[in-house]
Design an enzyme around this catalytic site. Structure first.
Site, mmCIF file in Angstrom:
data_model
loop_
_atom_site.group_PDB
_atom_site.id
_atom_site.type_symbol
_atom_site.label_atom_id
_atom_site.label_comp_id
_atom_site.label_asym_id
_atom_site.label_seq_id
_atom_site.Cartn_x
_atom_site.Cartn_y
_atom_site.Cartn_z
ATOM 1 N N ARG A 250 1.132 -1.388 0.063
ATOM 2 C CA ARG A 250 -0.014 -0.063 -0.027
ATOM 3 C C ARG A 250 0.920 1.282 -0.061
ATOM 4 O O ARG A 250 0.597 2.474 0.183
ATOM 5 C CB ARG A 250 -1.124 -0.123 1.364
ATOM 6 C CG ARG A 250 -1.785 -1.106 1.459
ATOM 7 C CD ARG A 250 -2.951 -0.897 1.962
ATOM 8 N NE ARG A 250 -4.034 -2.372 2.182
ATOM 9 C CZ ARG A 250 -3.452 -3.134 2.548
ATOM 10 N NH1 ARG A 250 -2.695 -3.041 4.562
ATOM 11 N NH2 ARG A 250 -4.743 -4.209 3.025
ATOM 12 N N LYS B 164 2.498 11.373 -11.359
ATOM 13 C CA LYS B 164 1.498 10.153 -11.988
ATOM 14 C C LYS B 164 2.642 9.234 -12.353
ATOM 15 O O LYS B 164 3.426 8.957 -12.968
ATOM 16 C CB LYS B 164 1.068 11.461 -13.491
ATOM 17 C CG LYS B 164 -0.048 12.209 -13.480
ATOM 18 C CD LYS B 164 -0.148 12.350 -14.922
ATOM 19 C CE LYS B 164 -1.180 13.567 -14.523
ATOM 20 N NZ LYS B 164 -2.260 13.167 -15.883
ATOM 21 N N GLU C 171 7.961 19.040 -24.628
ATOM 22 C CA GLU C 171 7.775 19.083 -23.410
ATOM 23 C C GLU C 171 7.531 20.583 -22.363
ATOM 24 O O GLU C 171 6.684 21.779 -21.796
ATOM 25 C CB GLU C 171 8.109 18.454 -22.488
ATOM 26 C CG GLU C 171 6.783 16.031 -22.903
ATOM 27 C CD GLU C 171 5.347 16.761 -22.541
ATOM 28 O OE1 GLU C 171 4.996 17.892 -22.134
ATOM 29 O OE2 GLU C 171 4.811 15.638 -22.869
ATOM 30 N N LYS D 232 5.953 23.282 -13.407
ATOM 31 C CA LYS D 232 5.843 22.244 -13.670
ATOM 32 C C LYS D 232 5.228 22.123 -12.082
ATOM 33 O O LYS D 232 3.628 21.851 -11.795
ATOM 34 C CB LYS D 232 6.258 20.919 -13.993
ATOM 35 C CG LYS D 232 4.566 19.718 -13.924
ATOM 36 C CD LYS D 232 5.521 18.791 -14.554
ATOM 37 C CE LYS D 232 4.303 17.529 -14.426
ATOM 38 N NZ LYS D 232 4.003 16.086 -14.943
ATOM 39 N N GLU E 166 -5.044 16.411 -10.946
ATOM 40 C CA GLU E 166 -5.483 16.653 -11.776
ATOM 41 C C GLU E 166 -6.977 17.142 -12.089
ATOM 42 O O GLU E 166 -8.026 15.922 -12.494
ATOM 43 C CB GLU E 166 -5.588 15.471 -13.382
ATOM 44 C CG GLU E 166 -5.485 15.986 -14.342
ATOM 45 C CD GLU E 166 -4.707 15.155 -15.258
ATOM 46 O OE1 GLU E 166 -4.484 14.191 -15.001
ATOM 47 O OE2 GLU E 166 -4.460 15.588 -16.657
ATOM 48 N N ASN F 159 -1.903 19.505 -20.397
ATOM 49 C CA ASN F 159 -2.806 18.935 -21.697
ATOM 50 C C ASN F 159 -2.573 19.470 -22.705
ATOM 51 O O ASN F 159 -2.680 19.133 -23.891
ATOM 52 C CB ASN F 159 -3.249 18.247 -21.409
ATOM 53 C CG ASN F 159 -3.263 16.634 -20.221
ATOM 54 O OD1 ASN F 159 -2.341 16.399 -20.052
ATOM 55 N ND2 ASN F 159 -4.331 17.138 -19.301
ATOM 56 N N HIS G 291 -2.347 12.525 -28.041
ATOM 57 C CA HIS G 291 -2.700 11.389 -27.995
ATOM 58 C C HIS G 291 -3.507 10.281 -29.057
ATOM 59 O O HIS G 291 -3.168 9.957 -29.417
ATOM 60 C CB HIS G 291 -3.591 11.178 -26.452
ATOM 61 C CG HIS G 291 -2.907 11.453 -25.565
ATOM 62 N ND1 HIS G 291 -3.005 12.160 -24.175
ATOM 63 C CD2 HIS G 291 -1.412 11.123 -24.909
ATOM 64 C CE1 HIS G 291 -2.551 12.018 -22.989
ATOM 65 N NE2 HIS G 291 -1.175 11.464 -23.556
#
Lengths: 362, 362
Positions: free
Chosen positions: B123, B145, B187, B229, B239, B247, B254
């Site tokens: 966990r 993420k 990026e 960032k 998010e 994004n 994507h």
């Protein structure tokens, strides 16, 4: 019928309520959470799906969203990655988005897998627990522990992911097998022993009502258990401190389960025996009196739970299993022990003492 | 050499620092995190293990704890449950406890899998990112993420799990293939466009230094990117709001990746083209001027990134892919668009407009 009690669980990461009552289908369906969900995913097992088909039918009677139903095979044996993937695959196939809601309808196994599926689907979506066993109502559905088993260890892969609500419905307990009722009572005894002497004494007097599925008795123990667990989890969401107290009886219990082979004893049965052993260990450390240990043993036995270590679990194997428990760090044996009936603490204990207690409990 | 800059990332759930510098092995090893870990698990891939064996050797030179080394196959193709399980199995076999530390040594794929492994082992255990690509240094290593791919969708299974520290080592970038350098620059351009006009203008002037692996130029863009960032993630950890701005270019990107087949274009290449499309969409909405779109296209092209939608990606397929993006909710197309160079916002856009922009970008 409707919700009789609402118990708040207040955490750093979130706050939610545990709703207690009977025949709660309609309450669940009319909840804001349900209304706001883009899709609803019902996760249950093949036994419960049949047993509670009227409850489930009522739950979705006036639902306008897409409902995805995932039925897992019944049993701890299926608490695996394959079951987790079955849920994720169904959600992806149905194009569930981040505003979907996962409903875990079942006992601890369903709750743990469905909760972990919600924790990891698109990095986390909401889920609601509808626990169908006493064990899940008094313990596993509250607190946000989710997990699956790994071939190398039980509950080793998981996450802390709090439910958005828990609905503990007493009507669902009426069909519970007696052995599972007793297993759930083990965790109630634990809550009394670690935090509430009055609850422990109540159990001493009212065990027969509980074993007869008396709804008022069930409601009382679920309410007190959830209140106790909510308070402890609220103080220590991710088990770095006081939450360890909830493991009273569990170091011995986990070892018994592992050595006897999972499925031989129910988790609650192992915990019941573990509570007696933890009592004896506390006595051996000079913390409680032999008559108190006697009373613990009486209450555990009156719930039709085992109080002796069986011959099939050799002492050496139990000690080794305890050394590998994930609660233990760097080879130290840490136990939750009792300072009194209703008050617990954590202590490092020499292996020899644990051995002595096990040997004297056969 | 040592750490030149420390950039704090301040979140509700945790705070950590991104360390920028060159040849940081010794700094990492002498860090408190490293010293306090009960076991250390190094996760990398088969290519990096060979390429950076001196760095790795130095990293563990004076380590006293048990070190578990897990080497994954190289490539996005291996960002699967099987790789995740390989890490978990190695950790369980080595009896890693909750105080262990996972080191993610690699690009985005290694970072995402190793981070998710740390998020879900017992966990949640601690992990440190040592990103080896520009893309990972300026983007994926910061923000928590983590994910693996599912046969039905990229990054669909994962968790938010913040690293305890990130070490961005400029020396590790010197061996990066040129195509991957360009992909990382995409990026950086994105960060300039959405939050920092000065960074965007700097890129317009200094692209050739960056493409020549000039260490000072690299350090500048990594530092500014991480600062941007960190600020955004600090305002919106999971998010639900402003983080969506990151994004920019990604809805188109994507879709391009999905339709062209993953591995055909690098993620950064698809983002580069996506930035141009997002610029054109912003212009079509009357938000920015054609000369500004022109400048975006120039900067993207100067980084050796694609600026046109290829014939292999039919418009209809791209639109369908966008409708299935996990950022989109209930069938609406939401895009990050530019109000100015250096300022972004989120807007719902009719499908027909997106179609028009794609058609005009061939």
């Amino acid at each position: 019928m409707s919700v009789l009690y609402e118990i708040p669980v207040e955490l750093h990461s979130s706050r939610y309520r545990v709703m207690l009552g009977s025949e709660l289908s309609t309450s669940i369906q009319s909840s804001e959470l349900f209304q706001a969900a883009s899709q609803i995913i019902l996760v249950t097992n093949s036994t419960l799906e049949v047993l509670y088909s009227p409850f489930i039918e009522l739950l979705f009677k006036e639902v306008t969203q897409a409902v995805v139903r995932v039925t897992l095979a019944d049993g701890e044996h299926y608490k695996t990655w394959a079951s987790l993937d079955k849920i994720h695959s169904a959600m992806l196939a149905a194009k569930c988005d981040r505003n979907c809601l996962v409903l875990a309808f079942g006992g601890g196994v369903v709750g743990d897998i469905a909760g972990f599926a919600a924790a990891t689907y698109m990095r986390g979506v909401k889920f609601v627990q509808i626990p169908t066993t006493l064990l899940a109502q008094v313990d596993s559905s509250v607190g946000g522990k989710t997990a699956i088993n790994h071939p190398l260890g039980k509950n080793m892969i998981g996450a802390f992911h709090q439910p958005s609500a828990v609905y503990a419905d007493m009507a669902l307990l009426q069909t519970l097998p007696k052995r599972e009722l007793s297993a759930g009572i083990a965790e109630v005894i634990k809550h009394g022993l670690l935090a509430d002497r009055a609850l422990f004494d109540w159990l001493h007097l009212n065990m027969s009502a509980l074993l007869a599925f008396n709804p008022t008795a069930l409601l009382h123990v679920v309410k007190r258990s959830v209140e106790i667990k909510a308070k402890i989890v609220g103080e220590d969401e991710t088990e770095t401190g006081v939450r360890a107290l909830l493991n009273l009886g569990h170091t011995f219990g986990h070892a018994l389960e592992a050595v006897l082979g999972y499925g031989s004893w129910l988790h609650g049965e192992a915990v019941g025996c573990g509570l007696v052993l933890a009592g004896k260990l506390s006595q051996r450390l000079g913390m409680i009196h032999p008559t108190q240990v006697q009373k613990i043993e009486e209450v555990v036995a009156s719930a039709h739970l085992p109080v002796r270590v069986p011959a099939e679990a050799p002492t050496q194997a139990l000690l080794e299993a305890m050394l590998h428990d994930k609660k233990n760090q760097q080879g130290q044996l840490r136990f939750v022990v009792l300072e009194a009936l209703g008050k617990a603490t954590v202590q490092t204990v020499p292996l020899a003492l644990a051995k002595e207690v096990i040997d004297k409990s056969r």
